[in-house]
Write a protein that holds these residues in place. Structure first.
Motif, PDB file in Angstrom:
ATOM      1  N   ASN A 130      -1.284  27.050  31.289  1.00 47.36           N
ATOM      2  CA  ASN A 130       0.032  26.427  31.103  1.00 47.36           C
ATOM      3  C   ASN A 130      -0.087  24.922  30.862  1.00 47.36           C
ATOM      4  N   ASP A 131      -1.307  24.438  30.578  1.00 50.02           N
ATOM      5  CA  ASP A 131      -1.557  23.012  30.377  1.00 50.02           C
ATOM      6  C   ASP A 131      -1.101  22.205  31.595  1.00 50.02           C
ATOM      7  N   VAL A 132      -1.465  22.682  32.768  1.00 49.73           N
ATOM      8  CA  VAL A 132      -1.040  22.073  34.026  1.00 49.73           C
ATOM      9  C   VAL A 132      -2.257  21.770  34.888  1.00 49.73           C
ATOM     10  N   ASP A 133      -2.286  20.564  35.434  1.00 45.14           N
ATOM     11  CA  ASP A 133      -3.280  20.179  36.432  1.00 45.14           C
ATOM     12  C   ASP A 133      -2.728  20.596  37.797  1.00 45.14           C
ATOM     13  N   ILE A 134      -2.881  21.884  38.113  1.00 39.14           N
ATOM     14  CA  ILE A 134      -2.175  22.489  39.234  1.00 39.14           C
ATOM     15  C   ILE A 134      -2.543  21.870  40.580  1.00 39.14           C
ATOM     16  N   TYR A 135      -3.773  21.394  40.741  1.00 37.60           N
ATOM     17  CA  TYR A 135      -4.204  20.793  42.006  1.00 37.60           C
ATOM     18  C   TYR A 135      -4.119  19.265  41.997  1.00 37.60           C
ATOM     19  N   ARG A 136      -3.507  18.717  40.975  1.00 43.29           N
ATOM     20  CA  ARG A 136      -3.347  17.256  40.854  1.00 43.29           C
ATOM     21  C   ARG A 136      -4.694  16.546  40.982  1.00 43.29           C
ATOM     22  N   LEU A 137      -5.705  17.085  40.304  1.00 41.02           N
ATOM     23  CA  LEU A 137      -7.045  16.490  40.338  1.00 41.02           C
ATOM     24  C   LEU A 137      -7.037  15.101  39.707  1.00 41.02           C
ATOM     25  N   SER A 138      -6.195  14.898  38.699  1.00 42.39           N
ATOM     26  CA  SER A 138      -6.101  13.583  38.061  1.00 42.39           C
ATOM     27  C   SER A 138      -5.722  12.509  39.065  1.00 42.39           C
ATOM     28  N   GLU A 139      -4.907  12.873  40.047  1.00 48.78           N
ATOM     29  CA  GLU A 139      -4.497  11.901  41.053  1.00 48.78           C
ATOM     30  C   GLU A 139      -5.672  11.484  41.939  1.00 48.78           C
ATOM     31  N   TYR A 140      -6.591  12.415  42.212  1.00 47.87           N
ATOM     32  CA  TYR A 140      -7.778  12.065  43.005  1.00 47.87           C
ATOM     33  C   TYR A 140      -8.595  10.992  42.292  1.00 47.87           C
ATOM     34  N   LEU A 141      -8.776  11.130  40.980  1.00 42.75           N
ATOM     35  CA  LEU A 141      -9.501  10.112  40.217  1.00 42.75           C
ATOM     36  C   LEU A 141      -8.710   8.804  40.203  1.00 42.75           C
ATOM     37  N   TYR A 142      -7.413   8.888  40.044  1.00 35.52           N
ATOM     38  CA  TYR A 142      -6.535   7.706  40.031  1.00 35.52           C
ATOM     39  C   TYR A 142      -6.654   6.936  41.341  1.00 35.52           C
ATOM     40  N   ARG A 143      -6.715   7.650  42.461  1.00 36.17           N
ATOM     41  CA  ARG A 143      -6.789   7.003  43.768  1.00 36.17           C
ATOM     42  C   ARG A 143      -8.174   6.398  44.041  1.00 36.17           C
ATOM     43  N   LYS A 144      -9.225   7.071  43.563  1.00 30.13           N
ATOM     44  CA  LYS A 144     -10.582   6.687  43.955  1.00 30.13           C
ATOM     45  C   LYS A 144     -11.313   5.837  42.905  1.00 30.13           C
ATOM     46  N   ASN A 145     -10.895   5.929  41.658  1.00 30.80           N
ATOM     47  CA  ASN A 145     -11.586   5.162  40.617  1.00 30.80           C
ATOM     48  C   ASN A 145     -10.618   4.911  39.466  1.00 30.80           C
ATOM     49  N   ILE A 146      -9.697   3.989  39.688  1.00 31.12           N
ATOM     50  CA  ILE A 146      -8.630   3.764  38.716  1.00 31.12           C
ATOM     51  C   ILE A 146      -9.174   3.227  37.391  1.00 31.12           C
ATOM     52  N   LYS A 147     -10.311   2.525  37.435  1.00 31.12           N
ATOM     53  CA  LYS A 147     -10.909   1.998  36.210  1.00 31.12           C
ATOM     54  C   LYS A 147     -11.310   3.141  35.283  1.00 31.12           C
ATOM     55  N   GLU A 148     -11.985   4.164  35.823  1.00 31.28           N
ATOM     56  CA  GLU A 148     -12.388   5.319  35.017  1.00 31.28           C
ATOM     57  C   GLU A 148     -11.168   6.152  34.627  1.00 31.28           C
ATOM     58  N   TRP A 149     -10.205   6.229  35.534  1.00 28.25           N
ATOM     59  CA  TRP A 149      -8.992   6.987  35.231  1.00 28.25           C
ATOM     60  C   TRP A 149      -8.299   6.409  33.992  1.00 28.25           C
ATOM     61  N   LYS A 150      -8.224   5.090  33.888  1.00 25.44           N
ATOM     62  CA  LYS A 150      -7.582   4.449  32.743  1.00 25.44           C
ATOM     63  C   LYS A 150      -8.305   4.783  31.438  1.00 25.44           C
ATOM     64  N   LYS A 151      -9.630   4.945  31.514  1.00 20.11           N
ATOM     65  CA  LYS A 151     -10.395   5.280  30.319  1.00 20.11           C
ATOM     66  C   LYS A 151     -10.165   6.723  29.882  1.00 20.11           C
ATOM     67  N   LEU A 152     -10.016   7.613  30.861  1.00 17.68           N
ATOM     68  CA  LEU A 152     -10.009   9.044  30.569  1.00 17.68           C
ATOM     69  C   LEU A 152      -8.623   9.662  30.475  1.00 17.68           C
ATOM     70  N   GLN A 153      -7.626   9.014  31.042  1.00 20.11           N
ATOM     71  CA  GLN A 153      -6.308   9.632  31.156  1.00 20.11           C
ATOM     72  C   GLN A 153      -5.532   9.613  29.840  1.00 20.11           C
ATOM     73  N   LYS A 154      -4.663  10.576  29.714  1.00 20.53           N
ATOM     74  CA  LYS A 154      -3.699  10.620  28.625  1.00 20.53           C
ATOM     75  C   LYS A 154      -2.393  11.124  29.219  1.00 20.53           C
ATOM     76  N   ASN A 155      -1.396  10.259  29.210  1.00 18.76           N
ATOM     77  CA  ASN A 155      -0.107  10.564  29.855  1.00 18.76           C
ATOM     78  C   ASN A 155      -0.281  10.899  31.336  1.00 18.76           C
ATOM     79  N   GLY A 156      -1.221  10.198  31.955  1.00 22.03           N
ATOM     80  CA  GLY A 156      -1.422  10.362  33.396  1.00 22.03           C
ATOM     81  C   GLY A 156      -2.426  11.415  33.784  1.00 22.03           C
ATOM     82  N   LYS A 157      -2.854  12.256  32.840  1.00 18.57           N
ATOM     83  CA  LYS A 157      -3.756  13.367  33.146  1.00 18.57           C
ATOM     84  C   LYS A 157      -5.116  13.151  32.494  1.00 18.57           C
TER      85      LYS A 157
END
Length: 381
Positions: free
Chosen positions: A324-351
């Motif tokens: 369903n194109d869903v990050d059901i366990y909110r894994l993107s948020e774990y990266l956002y909380r722990k390594n926001i620099k890498e999250w900014k490189k990898l994310q698209k619309n928050g995911k």
């Protein structure tokens, strides 16, 4: 001070003690639940009015008095529909006891969740602790369900979900506060419990009760789909809020031999690993109780079966989310909380981009209890 002036002051003071602008409680109507649907370009609003006459004195209401009535109105906006609903109400409405809202699939589509949140949260009498549910059934039918054994309607599963969640933490209840946080922060998706109607029987009649159907996934712009209960089981093993749950697994080579264990403690840690892409190491620690023993199955066999069963449920729910194109366990948020620099490189619309290999699951058993001293069948064969 002149005695005449003193007497006059005292007399005038007594006239100021009344609360002339306060409505008497018996002259008000109390909203407990709401239902929202969307049809033919209009919002359909259903309001559940409850009778608090004997709730304060007794949790068991008078049986021959209806506990609730449901009214209906429609409008081009939610507020217009609510004001149209006021047309048929005899008294002023108080919203301070508003406990839950039921949303149809149709009203969740096309970003209407933002209008729903604003309509209720911005009013001075409502609170952020209002529970939020979705449904595939007619919302008015859900509002007409009643608790088991004629308990007070304010103690229902819909209005008071935390009580039953303590015993069986299948799908975590969500309120407006949690919903707003989930939509505002990465991954900008959140699951809300979906409910349906389940029949219970008495010696006189069949009653309708609310039953958990699965999870609906919501984003700020759209309703992303529904995950049924059998595919949602992994959610309970991916949160430390789980109080109690069950795992039923096949043991050994006998496909007909199953065990059910009761899990009473869950500890989850998620660690993002950055290489070419991001992967997530998930570590789940469990305590469980054994209350049934069959044949001569060893504790090690049960332990292995439980680990296998939990891993399968977590993996199945994760893959259902991917479909369903869903990050059901909110894994993107774990990266956002722990390594926001890498999250900014990898994310698209928050995911961040996820696939079947993005998650590595490890399940460990901390403690096993038998609820009695022996780990064997109560009656010898």
């Amino acid at each position: 001070m002149n005695k005449g002036i003193l007497i006059l002051v005292i007399m005038l003071t007594t006239l100021l003690t009344g609360c002339w602008d306060v409505n008497a409680p018996e002259r008000m109507l109390y909203i407990h639940g709401m239902g929202l649907d969307y049809k033919d370009g209009k919002y359909e609003v259903y309001a559940q009015i409850v009778d608090f006459t004997n709730t304060a004195k007794n949790e068991q209401p008078v049986t021959n008095v209806p506990q609730a009535e449901v009214g209906h109105a429609s409008g081009k906006t939610i507020n217009e529909a609510v004001f149209n609903l006021y047309h048929s109400m005899d008294e002023q409405v108080f919203w301070g006891f508003f406990s839950y809202v039921i949303l149809s699939e149709e009203v969740l589509k096309n970003g209407r969740s933002n209008q729903i949140i604003d309509a209720f949260i911005r009013y001075r009498e409502t609170r952020y602790q209002i529970w939020v549910y979705g449904t595939k059934d007619p919302v008015n039918d859900i509002l007409l369900t009643t608790p088991n054994i004629n308990k007070s309607i304010i103690l229902s599963k819909l209005g008071n979900p935390e009580n039953s969640y303590e015993q069986e933490s299948f799908i975590k209840p969500i309120n407006f506060r949690t919903l707003i946080i989930g939509l505002n922060e990465p991954n900008h998706e959140i699951g809300i419990p979906f409910v349906t109607i389940k029949d219970w029987e008495t010696e006189k009649e069949t009653k309708n009760e609310a039953d958990l159907l699965g999870v609906g996934i919501l984003s700020p712009k759209e309703f992303k789909g529904f995950i049924p209960a059998e595919k949602s089981r992994g959610l309970q093993w991916m949160t430390n809020d789980t109080k109690r749950g069950e795992v039923t697994a096949n043991v050994g080579s006998n496909e007909e031999l199953h065990f059910t264990v009761v899990v009473d403690k869950v500890k989850v840690t998620v660690k993002p690993i950055i290489k070419d892409k991001v992967k997530f190491n998930v570590r789940i620690k469990l305590n469980f109780n054994i209350s049934e023993f069959k044949d001569k199955v060893s504790i090690d066999e049960i332990k292995k079966a439980v680990i296998k069963g939990v891993k399968k449920e977590v993996k199945d729910t994760y893959e259902e989310g991917l479909e369903n194109d869903v990050d059901i366990y909110r894994l993107s948020e774990y990266l956002y909380r722990k390594n926001i620099k890498e999250w900014k490189k990898l994310q698209k619309n928050g995911k961040v981009e996820l696939n079947e290999d993005s998650i590595n699951i490890k399940v460990e058993i901390n403690k096993i209890k038998a609820q009695r001293k022996s780990f064997k069948e109560t009656i010898d064969k």
